[in-house]
Design a protein around this motif. Sequence first.
Motif, PDB file in Angstrom:
ATOM      1  N   VAL A   1      -6.645  -0.081   5.092  1.00 14.04           N
ATOM      2  CA  VAL A   1      -6.133   1.251   5.308  1.00 14.04           C
ATOM      3  C   VAL A   1      -7.342   2.048   5.589  1.00 14.04           C
ATOM      4  N   ASN A   2      -7.786   2.552   6.596  1.00 11.36           N
ATOM      5  CA  ASN A   2      -8.813   3.204   7.023  1.00 11.36           C
ATOM      6  C   ASN A   2      -8.809   4.802   6.530  1.00 11.36           C
ATOM      7  N   LYS A   3      -8.582   5.005   5.249  1.00 10.28           N
ATOM      8  CA  LYS A   3      -8.693   6.299   4.804  1.00 10.28           C
ATOM      9  C   LYS A   3      -9.224   6.135   3.117  1.00 10.28           C
ATOM     10  N   PHE A   4      -9.782   7.248   2.751  1.00 15.95           N
ATOM     11  CA  PHE A   4     -10.032   7.379   1.208  1.00 15.95           C
ATOM     12  C   PHE A   4      -9.011   8.459   0.980  1.00 15.95           C
TER      13      PHE A   4
ATOM     14  N   MET B   1     -14.620  -6.531   1.273  1.00 16.74           N
ATOM     15  CA  MET B   1     -14.823  -8.262   1.187  1.00 16.74           C
ATOM     16  C   MET B   1     -13.465  -8.945   1.106  1.00 16.74           C
ATOM     17  N   GLY B   2     -12.461  -8.274   0.512  1.00 19.61           N
ATOM     18  CA  GLY B   2     -10.943  -8.921   0.691  1.00 19.61           C
ATOM     19  C   GLY B   2     -10.952  -9.528  -0.725  1.00 19.61           C
ATOM     20  N   LYS B   3     -11.619  -9.097  -1.610  1.00 21.57           N
ATOM     21  CA  LYS B   3     -11.389  -9.578  -2.903  1.00 21.57           C
ATOM     22  C   LYS B   3     -10.560  -8.804  -3.941  1.00 21.57           C
ATOM     23  N   ALA B   4     -10.105  -7.683  -3.279  1.00 20.92           N
ATOM     24  CA  ALA B   4      -9.017  -6.826  -4.294  1.00 20.92           C
ATOM     25  C   ALA B   4      -8.344  -6.148  -3.226  1.00 20.92           C
ATOM     26  N   GLU B   5      -7.060  -5.438  -3.692  1.00 18.93           N
ATOM     27  CA  GLU B   5      -6.341  -4.779  -2.801  1.00 18.93           C
ATOM     28  C   GLU B   5      -6.439  -3.274  -2.829  1.00 18.93           C
ATOM     29  N   ALA B   6      -6.862  -2.863  -4.170  1.00 18.39           N
ATOM     30  CA  ALA B   6      -7.038  -1.240  -4.087  1.00 18.39           C
ATOM     31  C   ALA B   6      -8.135  -1.097  -5.281  1.00 18.39           C
TER      32      ALA B   6
ATOM     33  N   PRO C   1       0.696  -1.127  -0.043  1.00 19.92           N
ATOM     34  CA  PRO C   1      -0.030   0.141   0.014  1.00 19.92           C
ATOM     35  C   PRO C   1       0.744   1.180  -0.106  1.00 19.92           C
ATOM     36  N   TYR C   2       1.881   1.348   0.881  1.00 19.44           N
ATOM     37  CA  TYR C   2       2.646   2.502   0.793  1.00 19.44           C
ATOM     38  C   TYR C   2       3.322   2.714  -0.331  1.00 19.44           C
ATOM     39  N   ARG C   3       3.834   1.898  -1.206  1.00 20.49           N
ATOM     40  CA  ARG C   3       4.579   1.846  -2.481  1.00 20.49           C
ATOM     41  C   ARG C   3       3.498   2.402  -3.482  1.00 20.49           C
ATOM     42  N   LEU C   4       2.271   1.931  -3.336  1.00 20.27           N
ATOM     43  CA  LEU C   4       1.193   2.401  -4.222  1.00 20.27           C
ATOM     44  C   LEU C   4       0.897   3.949  -4.098  1.00 20.27           C
ATOM     45  N   LEU C   5       0.675   4.243  -2.962  1.00 26.75           N
ATOM     46  CA  LEU C   5       0.417   5.503  -2.558  1.00 26.75           C
ATOM     47  C   LEU C   5       1.388   6.619  -2.999  1.00 26.75           C
TER      48      LEU C   5
END
Length: 115
Positions: free
Chosen positions: A60-63, A104-109, A12-16
Amino acid sequence: MNNFIITKWIEPYRLLETVKEYCELTDYTFDGLNKTAQKTKMLSDIENTHHKFALYMKNVNKFYVFTPKNEFNLIERLIEVFGFTTDDYIYSNDTEEAIGMIDMGKAEASFLNIN
């Protein structure tokens, strides 16, 4: 609204950080009590605009809402940086599906409002 959903595991951090390189960032932090309100604010922020888009990631609890600094092709950049194949992502016009797949945990982002 066109959405880009990543199903392959990514950091997640690398994507962000990859996206922040090209954009200004606003975030909507949420918890169990205010998630719906923050989601509504985020969606309102990106509706009816072609220059803003959002990111929602698993665990990650953010949009995140991004406003590009310059013209760039987000999907081409993500494919280049992360080496995605067509099996690693899907497109959806259904924003609730794009958000729900994360929950639902079916995707990462999910990137929302991609042009």
